[in-house]
Write a protein that holds these residues in place. Sequence first.
Motif, short mmCIF file in Angstrom:
data_model
loop_
_atom_site.label_atom_id
_atom_site.label_comp_id
_atom_site.label_asym_id
_atom_site.label_seq_id
_atom_site.Cartn_x
_atom_site.Cartn_y
_atom_site.Cartn_z
N ARG A 65 12.80 11.62 -10.68
CA ARG A 65 11.40 11.80 -10.28
C ARG A 65 10.54 12.32 -11.43
O ARG A 65 9.37 11.95 -11.56
CB ARG A 65 11.32 12.74 -9.08
N ILE A 66 11.10 13.15 -12.29
CA ILE A 66 10.29 13.66 -13.39
C ILE A 66 10.04 12.56 -14.42
O ILE A 66 8.97 12.48 -15.04
CB ILE A 66 10.94 14.89 -14.05
N VAL A 67 11.00 11.65 -14.59
CA VAL A 67 10.80 10.53 -15.51
C VAL A 67 9.75 9.58 -14.94
O VAL A 67 8.89 9.08 -15.67
CB VAL A 67 12.13 9.80 -15.78
N ASN A 68 9.80 9.33 -13.64
CA ASN A 68 8.76 8.50 -13.02
C ASN A 68 7.38 9.12 -13.18
O ASN A 68 6.39 8.42 -13.42
CB ASN A 68 9.07 8.29 -11.54
N LEU A 69 7.31 10.43 -13.04
CA LEU A 69 6.03 11.12 -13.20
C LEU A 69 5.51 10.93 -14.62
O LEU A 69 4.33 10.64 -14.83
CB LEU A 69 6.20 12.61 -12.88
N ALA A 114 0.77 -1.22 0.00
CA ALA A 114 0.00 0.00 0.00
C ALA A 114 0.80 1.27 0.00
O ALA A 114 0.40 2.25 -0.60
CB ALA A 114 -0.93 0.01 1.22
N PHE A 115 1.93 1.29 0.68
CA PHE A 115 2.59 2.57 0.88
C PHE A 115 4.05 2.57 0.47
O PHE A 115 4.87 3.20 1.11
CB PHE A 115 2.50 2.99 2.35
N VAL A 116 4.43 1.85 -0.56
CA VAL A 116 5.82 1.88 -0.98
C VAL A 116 6.15 3.31 -1.40
O VAL A 116 5.56 3.84 -2.32
CB VAL A 116 6.07 0.93 -2.15
N ALA A 117 7.13 3.91 -0.73
CA ALA A 117 7.49 5.31 -0.99
C ALA A 117 6.22 6.15 -1.08
O ALA A 117 6.03 6.95 -1.98
CB ALA A 117 8.30 5.42 -2.27
N TRP A 133 1.33 13.86 -4.39
CA TRP A 133 0.94 12.83 -5.35
C TRP A 133 2.10 12.41 -6.25
O TRP A 133 1.98 11.42 -6.98
CB TRP A 133 -0.20 13.33 -6.24
N THR A 134 3.18 13.15 -6.23
CA THR A 134 4.27 12.85 -7.14
C THR A 134 5.47 12.22 -6.43
O THR A 134 6.47 11.91 -7.06
CB THR A 134 4.75 14.12 -7.87
N ILE A 135 5.37 12.01 -5.12
CA ILE A 135 6.45 11.35 -4.41
C ILE A 135 6.57 9.91 -4.89
O ILE A 135 7.65 9.40 -5.14
CB ILE A 135 6.23 11.43 -2.89
#
Length: 686
Positions: free
Chosen positions: A418-422, A12-15, A381-383
């Motif tokens: 992080r921007i690539v993950n987003l 549920a809460f990975v990172a 929401w983007t973490i």
Amino acid sequence: MIVPRPGVSCVAFVASTLLLLISSAVGVAQQPTSLPENWQQLSARDFAYAVEPFYDTTTNRPKGDFDEKAVRRHAAELFLQYDLASAPISEFPTIYRLYRAGWRELSDEQNLAMGKAVAARQDDWAGRSYEENLSKVMLMDWEDIPLERMSQDVISFFDAGGKYEDIWPNDLQDYARLAVRNPQVIKGSFTVRWEGQITAPQSGPYTFSVSPVNTSHVSGDYSLAQSMKVTIDGQEIISATPEKWTASSAPVQLTAQEPVAIRVDFTVESLDLPKYAAHAMLSWEGPGTATTIIPADRFTVLDGGENGLQATYSWKSDGNGVSVSRVDDNIDFAWTSSDVIVSGDTTIKEDLLAKAWEKQTSAEYLDTLLGADGKVRMHSWTIDPYFSSQNLSSTQRQDFLKILLNRPELLDAYTSRRIVNLYRAYRMGATETALDVFGRWAVRNASGECDIAEDLENPGFDWENRKAYHTMAMSVTQELPAHAGRLQNEFLELPDGSCCLPVAYTLGYSYLMEDKLDEWVNLLEAKLALKTLTGDKRVNWLIARAHADEIRLGTRDPYALVVDRPMDGRGLLDLAMLTAEDPDVKLRITKEIAARFSATTQFDKSREVLDEVAGSVSAARAADVAAWRASIDKLEAEHAAADAASAANVKQSYVEALQRRRDKAAADGNTKAVSRYDAMIKEAQK
């Protein structure tokens, strides 16, 4: 932010986007500078709250002015004093903090026992606080207790009187994932069949489409084959398979207000669903209707008259076939957290998500991300966007990304990774807008400085950035090729004629994956041949050209990280230094050269490059140079320690081999050989 311990695949809460317990309810707390001197004499509760602000929320490691090992041991000792089977619920916030600080000092058996003991409790949540409920859920999540079990406590909290207002704002969206009754979780291969009728609002030709993103491939631990077929009035109009992902149909003639049968078959084959991958969407475009997800009021369940589609989910659990039927409003799913959660009752979840949307897209909330200290903070929401995107509809993903585009200063909080993950998470249903966000971020970071490695975990040249751009290249090259073209045509060259480096790095890897790197080199050479491209505007093109030389011998396999040869483009960096005019640009190139020397363990040369400029820069930049030099020193020290450890291991292995031979000689009664081996062992141990 609360994160599970590394190595645990949490449901549920990975990172997760949860903030630190200590600050979630009241805003960001003042960061103390050091632990109290008497921290070892503090009560369990006071110690737990005192140590929490010092945890790095990304690595879960303590940071600050104290003995990390001593703190971990003390936290573990205090944690082990609790009987988890009978401890009062009121103690769970303290217990969770202690566990988070000390779990590394516990054995695997003790860690597993913790999760089982907490999961075995059946607690009464009447009159209990949200923080207590959250702490228990996080303890279970830490040891990978199934979502089905954790959701029981979340639902029980609300059934016992817990209010939506009790949930801390930054937790609303994440907590919503658990707020479903009797969920069943699919983790591998599954199928869905949606059936019903569809009614057009106006007569005319309609073009149906599924997501254009083809995430199917097999590589290493990643395995996914996704297919989607759409049938209208008995005729198959779309067949999207891993081998040929056909995203759109030919126009289909529909008559206004006349329902026709529709069936959509969706299949995923995967042993373990990867993140950002599984998704199913169905859109249409027709008279008076722009391309959009088909809304629920256009669908009708057969024989029921209810809006939506009859959905049948089928999969295997422990070798047994499982099938669940329910009514889905429409086909708009992004299972980007890697878990497909099937539940018939999502009322609480939907209410929490509505509140999350209201609060966290408000101007008031967005303003808080622009801190008074000048530091921009990431939207919660983007973490971990893979979790947040799963909770949003395609329209909401679009709207959220547009918020970032309309307030581009918010993008300054994001690293390349992080921007690539987003991008990878939010492109599902917001395909073009997601690329716009990456492109806008790239332009704002067009001349970003490279990183100098300072530890052996990431020893390569500009390691984190290059990994991120390689991942971006894989995504656009293999899964959405049109985006490679958009990057080149819209974001590579800036209005002043200079080069956007994040886009150039991405395109360099992309051309390499297509085995067309020579075409990329020719494009860069054509730019550099322009007589109008002079001075600082020329620098980034030269760096991009150097990057092409550095990756030339790399693998063409898109799923294998290219290991750059960082010195292969050195001559081009020297040209960039001669071309540069602005002192800060020259310093940026100096860092590029020093980082390359450091990455190839030429530490003395790396320091020499920095020392040459240290005395001629401003005080602020001199501090930067000193920090870079310290990173080089740290990496060199780690290399030396690793070399020493390796030599010690070789020596120990040699001594152990001699000892085995000596023991065999002794067993054989060969005293002369025993004496010889004793002498050799003594000499080796000097």
